[in-house]
Design a protein around this motif. Structure first.
Motif, PDB file in Angstrom:
ATOM      1  N   ALA A  53      33.969  49.575  43.583  1.00  0.00           N
ATOM      2  CA  ALA A  53      34.855  50.230  42.348  1.00  0.00           C
ATOM      3  C   ALA A  53      35.424  48.311  42.100  1.00  0.00           C
ATOM      4  O   ALA A  53      35.512  47.798  43.037  1.00  0.00           O
ATOM      5  CB  ALA A  53      36.187  50.568  42.903  1.00  0.00           C
ATOM      6  N   VAL A  54      35.686  47.776  41.307  1.00  0.00           N
ATOM      7  CA  VAL A  54      35.847  46.803  40.047  1.00  0.00           C
ATOM      8  C   VAL A  54      36.891  46.721  39.630  1.00  0.00           C
ATOM      9  O   VAL A  54      37.089  47.508  38.605  1.00  0.00           O
ATOM     10  CB  VAL A  54      35.016  45.637  39.553  1.00  0.00           C
ATOM     11  CG1 VAL A  54      35.680  44.443  39.374  1.00  0.00           C
ATOM     12  CG2 VAL A  54      33.521  45.486  40.523  1.00  0.00           C
ATOM     13  N   ALA A  64      42.231  36.235  34.897  1.00  0.00           N
ATOM     14  CA  ALA A  64      43.401  35.311  36.215  1.00  0.00           C
ATOM     15  C   ALA A  64      42.668  36.208  37.543  1.00  0.00           C
ATOM     16  O   ALA A  64      42.791  35.130  38.738  1.00  0.00           O
ATOM     17  CB  ALA A  64      44.646  36.380  35.911  1.00  0.00           C
ATOM     18  N   GLY A  65      41.918  36.910  37.820  1.00  0.00           N
ATOM     19  CA  GLY A  65      41.577  37.339  38.954  1.00  0.00           C
ATOM     20  C   GLY A  65      40.938  38.842  38.683  1.00  0.00           C
ATOM     21  O   GLY A  65      40.458  39.493  38.002  1.00  0.00           O
ATOM     22  N   PHE A  66      39.621  39.028  40.208  1.00  0.00           N
ATOM     23  CA  PHE A  66      39.504  40.498  40.348  1.00  0.00           C
ATOM     24  C   PHE A  66      39.560  41.121  41.653  1.00  0.00           C
ATOM     25  O   PHE A  66      39.644  40.057  42.580  1.00  0.00           O
ATOM     26  CB  PHE A  66      38.100  40.436  39.920  1.00  0.00           C
ATOM     27  CG  PHE A  66      37.017  40.173  40.598  1.00  0.00           C
ATOM     28  CD1 PHE A  66      36.117  41.206  41.004  1.00  0.00           C
ATOM     29  CD2 PHE A  66      37.206  39.231  41.233  1.00  0.00           C
ATOM     30  CE1 PHE A  66      35.596  40.595  42.408  1.00  0.00           C
ATOM     31  CE2 PHE A  66      35.836  38.688  42.079  1.00  0.00           C
ATOM     32  CZ  PHE A  66      34.895  39.092  42.511  1.00  0.00           C
ATOM     33  N   PHE A  67      39.566  41.950  41.559  1.00  0.00           N
ATOM     34  CA  PHE A  67      38.554  42.260  43.483  1.00  0.00           C
ATOM     35  C   PHE A  67      37.868  44.000  43.371  1.00  0.00           C
ATOM     36  O   PHE A  67      38.043  44.122  41.976  1.00  0.00           O
ATOM     37  CB  PHE A  67      40.267  43.099  44.177  1.00  0.00           C
ATOM     38  CG  PHE A  67      40.699  44.282  43.797  1.00  0.00           C
ATOM     39  CD1 PHE A  67      40.609  46.032  44.367  1.00  0.00           C
ATOM     40  CD2 PHE A  67      41.981  43.928  42.919  1.00  0.00           C
ATOM     41  CE1 PHE A  67      41.393  46.954  43.313  1.00  0.00           C
ATOM     42  CE2 PHE A  67      42.692  45.480  42.506  1.00  0.00           C
ATOM     43  CZ  PHE A  67      42.615  46.436  42.272  1.00  0.00           C
ATOM     44  N   GLU A  68      36.839  44.291  44.231  1.00  0.00           N
ATOM     45  CA  GLU A  68      36.027  44.317  44.313  1.00  0.00           C
ATOM     46  C   GLU A  68      36.345  45.331  45.812  1.00  0.00           C
ATOM     47  O   GLU A  68      36.422  44.557  46.636  1.00  0.00           O
ATOM     48  CB  GLU A  68      34.816  43.736  44.611  1.00  0.00           C
ATOM     49  CG  GLU A  68      33.356  45.281  44.401  1.00  0.00           C
ATOM     50  CD  GLU A  68      32.091  44.405  44.567  1.00  0.00           C
ATOM     51  OE1 GLU A  68      30.802  44.983  44.849  1.00  0.00           O
ATOM     52  OE2 GLU A  68      32.436  43.059  44.186  1.00  0.00           O
ATOM     53  N   SER A  76      36.120  54.427  55.392  1.00  0.00           N
ATOM     54  CA  SER A  76      36.875  52.479  55.419  1.00  0.00           C
ATOM     55  C   SER A  76      36.372  52.490  53.826  1.00  0.00           C
ATOM     56  O   SER A  76      35.285  52.556  53.722  1.00  0.00           O
ATOM     57  CB  SER A  76      36.390  52.034  56.382  1.00  0.00           C
ATOM     58  OG  SER A  76      35.298  51.114  57.077  1.00  0.00           O
ATOM     59  N   VAL A  77      37.149  51.289  53.821  1.00  0.00           N
ATOM     60  CA  VAL A  77      37.514  50.737  52.241  1.00  0.00           C
ATOM     61  C   VAL A  77      36.973  49.727  52.372  1.00  0.00           C
ATOM     62  O   VAL A  77      38.128  49.356  52.798  1.00  0.00           O
ATOM     63  CB  VAL A  77      37.966  51.762  51.678  1.00  0.00           C
ATOM     64  CG1 VAL A  77      37.893  50.821  49.946  1.00  0.00           C
ATOM     65  CG2 VAL A  77      37.331  52.642  51.088  1.00  0.00           C
ATOM     66  N   GLU A  78      36.055  48.283  52.499  1.00  0.00           N
ATOM     67  CA  GLU A  78      36.117  47.312  52.639  1.00  0.00           C
ATOM     68  C   GLU A  78      36.669  46.510  50.935  1.00  0.00           C
ATOM     69  O   GLU A  78      36.084  46.878  49.980  1.00  0.00           O
ATOM     70  CB  GLU A  78      34.604  46.503  52.764  1.00  0.00           C
ATOM     71  CG  GLU A  78      35.107  44.980  52.774  1.00  0.00           C
ATOM     72  CD  GLU A  78      33.355  44.431  52.883  1.00  0.00           C
ATOM     73  OE1 GLU A  78      33.764  43.235  53.112  1.00  0.00           O
ATOM     74  OE2 GLU A  78      32.528  45.376  52.732  1.00  0.00           O
ATOM     75  N   ILE A  79      37.342  45.234  51.801  1.00  0.00           N
ATOM     76  CA  ILE A  79      38.138  44.566  49.801  1.00  0.00           C
ATOM     77  C   ILE A  79      37.396  43.615  49.495  1.00  0.00           C
ATOM     78  O   ILE A  79      36.841  42.387  50.640  1.00  0.00           O
ATOM     79  CB  ILE A  79      39.079  43.910  50.250  1.00  0.00           C
ATOM     80  CG1 ILE A  79      40.358  45.627  49.806  1.00  0.00           C
ATOM     81  CG2 ILE A  79      39.707  43.465  48.930  1.00  0.00           C
ATOM     82  CD1 ILE A  79      41.519  44.524  49.658  1.00  0.00           C
ATOM     83  N   ALA A  80      35.817  43.853  48.985  1.00  0.00           N
ATOM     84  CA  ALA A  80      35.218  43.019  49.399  1.00  0.00           C
ATOM     85  C   ALA A  80      34.771  41.608  49.102  1.00  0.00           C
ATOM     86  O   ALA A  80      34.153  40.833  49.315  1.00  0.00           O
ATOM     87  CB  ALA A  80      33.728  43.808  48.537  1.00  0.00           C
ATOM     88  N   TYR A  81      35.458  41.521  47.603  1.00  0.00           N
ATOM     89  CA  TYR A  81      35.955  40.702  47.243  1.00  0.00           C
ATOM     90  C   TYR A  81      37.443  40.436  46.492  1.00  0.00           C
ATOM     91  O   TYR A  81      37.699  41.823  46.204  1.00  0.00           O
ATOM     92  CB  TYR A  81      34.900  39.882  46.007  1.00  0.00           C
ATOM     93  CG  TYR A  81      33.547  39.768  46.292  1.00  0.00           C
ATOM     94  CD1 TYR A  81      33.402  38.429  46.873  1.00  0.00           C
ATOM     95  CD2 TYR A  81      32.410  40.654  46.780  1.00  0.00           C
ATOM     96  CE1 TYR A  81      32.004  38.282  47.425  1.00  0.00           C
ATOM     97  CE2 TYR A  81      31.113  40.668  46.660  1.00  0.00           C
ATOM     98  CZ  TYR A  81      31.007  39.215  47.372  1.00  0.00           C
ATOM     99  OH  TYR A  81      29.747  38.782  47.688  1.00  0.00           O
ATOM    100  N   PHE A  82      37.903  39.704  45.867  1.00  0.00           N
ATOM    101  CA  PHE A  82      40.074  39.755  46.056  1.00  0.00           C
ATOM    102  C   PHE A  82      39.441  38.208  46.066  1.00  0.00           C
ATOM    103  O   PHE A  82      39.203  37.407  46.673  1.00  0.00           O
ATOM    104  CB  PHE A  82      40.441  39.857  47.281  1.00  0.00           C
ATOM    105  CG  PHE A  82      42.087  39.833  46.923  1.00  0.00           C
ATOM    106  CD1 PHE A  82      42.459  40.800  46.129  1.00  0.00           C
ATOM    107  CD2 PHE A  82      42.656  38.823  47.627  1.00  0.00           C
ATOM    108  CE1 PHE A  82      43.679  40.522  45.407  1.00  0.00           C
ATOM    109  CE2 PHE A  82      43.404  38.170  46.797  1.00  0.00           C
ATOM    110  CZ  PHE A  82      44.875  39.772  45.806  1.00  0.00           C
TER     111      PHE A  82
END
Length: 153
Positions: A53-54, A64-68, A76-82
């Motif tokens: 999910a993005v 301005a930014g994002f998280f994936e 578990s859930v990884e904040i893969a990109y932030f």
């Protein structure tokens, strides 16, 4: 969020080019290159996975930014990109966005929420993670060659 013009939108369906704009705008300064070599087809297959999910952060409708987030087999859930685009750093947006990322990870069914960071990240990254309740679990050391940047004038 820090002021009324900031909002976070889940991007349930992203075109490859939109994702690439987000990824590069945030990640180029931190040497994110993993996804740059992916074909559009591979990227779209990844983004279509039910465990990915993005969310995009917008300030007055400007990127301005994002998280994936990526749900793992162990629940578990990884904040893969932030991250944030440089122009939006230092305004408190990153604090609010990381809080939102963690909340969305828990809502995504997480048994645990985690992320990776490195010394190439912003000096504000680790203090932000620690302030939001993340804990350092493991430290690894490895060396990579970083190509020189070519500045255009």
């Amino acid at each position: 969020m820090p002021h009324a013009g900031v909002h976070v939108v889940r991007r349930a369906s992203l075109e490859a080019e939109h994702y690439r704009r987000l990824y590069r705008a945030v990640g180029d300064a931190w040497y994110w290159h993993d996804r740059n070599v992916w074909s559009d087809e591979r990227l779209l297959r990844h983004l279509a996975l039910p465990d990915v999910a993005v969310w995009e952060c917008l300030v007055d409708d400007e990127m301005a930014g994002f998280f994936e987030l990526q749900r793992q087999d162990d629940r578990s859930v990884e904040i893969a990109y932030f991250g944030l685009v440089a122009a939006f750093m230092g305004r408190g947006i990153g604090k609010a966005l990381l809080t939102r990322a963690a909340e969305e990870a828990w809502a995504f069914g997480a048994s645990r929420v985690w992320l990776h960071t490195c010394t190439l990240d912003s000096s504000q990254a680790m203090p932000n993670y620690l302030s939001r309740g993340f804990e350092a679990v493991r430290t690894e050391r490895y060396v990579v060659q970083i190509p020189a940047r070519i500045e255009e004038y």
